[in-house]
Design an enzyme around this catalytic site. Structure first.
Site, mmCIF file in Angstrom:
data_model
loop_
_atom_site.group_PDB
_atom_site.id
_atom_site.type_symbol
_atom_site.label_atom_id
_atom_site.label_comp_id
_atom_site.label_asym_id
_atom_site.label_seq_id
_atom_site.Cartn_x
_atom_site.Cartn_y
_atom_site.Cartn_z
ATOM 1 C CG ASP A 170 40.734 42.173 40.583
ATOM 2 O OD1 ASP A 170 40.404 43.196 39.957
ATOM 3 O OD2 ASP A 170 41.036 41.095 40.034
ATOM 4 C CG HIS A 313 44.442 42.303 44.717
ATOM 5 N ND1 HIS A 313 45.545 42.004 43.948
ATOM 6 C CD2 HIS A 313 43.489 41.405 44.379
ATOM 7 C CE1 HIS A 313 45.258 40.949 43.189
ATOM 8 N NE2 HIS A 313 44.025 40.578 43.418
HETATM 9 NI NI NI Z 1 40.455 38.344 43.171
#
Ligand code: NI
Length: 375
Positions: A170, A313
């Site tokens: 993400d 991430h």
């Molecule tokens: Ni996020």
């Protein structure tokens, strides 16, 4: 410099002579030891069973001394072999058949033999035994494929597909996304990227073009990561639209095909605005908090199960670094790393727009927690 006296000189020569003879003795001892070791290795196979048995044996349980019949395939993907119990093994059962010890279940074919390293049909059910002869239970990588055995070890052909995991990243793209794409490519792994519009503007779309051409799935993660529950419907739609427009510039004119809400904050209304399959996750690595390579590795590998969606991430260097260990390790354990749509399809789930999916692991399925389609 003072000249040494005759006495001192004699003493020095004596000392040097002593050192020389000590060195000679040490060299002789080492050479003799080496000879004995080599001799023992050469002679060992001819010294009879007693030597071999000392090395095999599985905590005195059973150790394959000789195979009565070799397994069909070395990787355990064929019919089981039949191995002979070590002669030193005290036969721990009264009759052949199913046996249990503190490692697990195994099957005695006769008084002194057992199944090992392959499949065997017993009472019309198919089981699998590992290379030590123990019954396989749960998801098991065999010959590069995933097989599922229920809690009794009975093979379930319905679940005969690769053991798959969906790694999802993400908030990118970021400064390290290209490096992550290199690692994914190196191991033939696919992933899903949920992108933020602001970061496409900051870091450019080169990574997006690579994601598209290298078979990764591109997702929309809003424009600038707001709590979307607090936005008007119009603003929420704009969050997705701006990011889709940015993605489209590098993705042959197409926006994202899947969505993940920032913080996972969602509502039925937001799902309808997203108008695509939406995804949560099974495993939150907390990489944004730890920023630590080792904890990322542990967060993914400890308790990993087929069907899981893993949240990471790619904007953090520690995450990208951890993936250099995580990805090859998962591959070596027999996992196939796939995009979310591939994982859903392999799990027999047809993705619907405006529905949120949580994961496809056995735990998700057992808990009826695959998606919110019914809600
Ligand atoms: Ni996020």
């Amino acid at each position: 410099m003072k000249r040494e006296t005759l006495k001192q000189r004699r003493r020095r020569l004596r000392r040097e002579k002593a050192i020389r003879s000590c060195t000679r003795i040490a060299v002789c001892v080492i050479a003799a030891l080496a000879l004995v070791t080599v001799g023992w290795k050469i002679a060992a196979p001819f010294l009879g069973d007693s030597y071999g048995q000392a090395e095999t044996g599985n905590d005195g349980q059973k150790g394959p001394i000789a195979e009565v019949q070799a397994a069909e395939n070395e990787d355990g993907s064929g019919n089981a072999g039949i191995a002979q119990l070590a002669e030193t093994t005290e036969v721990p059962y009264e009759a052949p058949g199913w046996q249990y010890d503190n490692t697990g279940w195994w099957y005695a074919v006769s008084d002194t033999t057992y199944y090992q390293n392959g499949f065997a049909v017993i009472d019309d059910k198919t089981y699998h035994f590992d290379s030590s002869g123990y019954l396989s239970v749960g998801w098991t990588p065999i010959g590069g494929k995933g097989y599922y055995f229920d809690e009794n070890g009975v093979y379930d052909p319905e679940k005969d597909h690769s053991m798959m995991i969906a790694l999802t990243f993400d908030d990118g793209p970021g400064a390290h996304t290209g490096e992550l794409l290199d690692t994914l490519k190196q191991y033939g792994a696919k992933a899903t990227f949920f992108l933020q519009g602001v970061n496409i503007e900051q870091y450019g779309g080169e990574a997006i073009a690579r994601m598209a051409s290298e078979g990764h799935l591109i997702g929309n993660h809003s424009y600038d990561h707001p709590n979307m529950l607090k936005l008007s419907a119009e603003d929420a739609a704009t969050q997705f639209q701006k990011t889709d427009d940015l993605i489209a510039q590098y993705n042959n004119g197409s926006g994202a095909s899947v969505v993940r809400f920032p913080y996972g904050n969602k509502s039925k209304e937001l799902e309808a605005i997203a108008a695509r399959p939406c995804f949560m996750w099974d495993v939150d690595t907390m990489d944004w908090e730890s920023r630590n390579v080792q904890s990322n590795i542990q967060a993914v590998l400890n308790g990993v199960e087929p069907g899981q969606i893993i949240l990471m991430h790619d904007i953090y260097q520690a995450t990208v670094e951890a993936c250099k260990t995580i990805i090859p390790e998962l591959v070596s354990r027999g996992y196939e790393l796939v995009t979310l749509d591939t994982l859903a399809a392999a799990s027999g789930v047809e993705l619907q727009n405006g529905v949120t999916y949580y994961g496809f692991s056995q735990a998700d399925i057992d808990a009826g927690n695959v998606s919110d389609a019914e809600n």
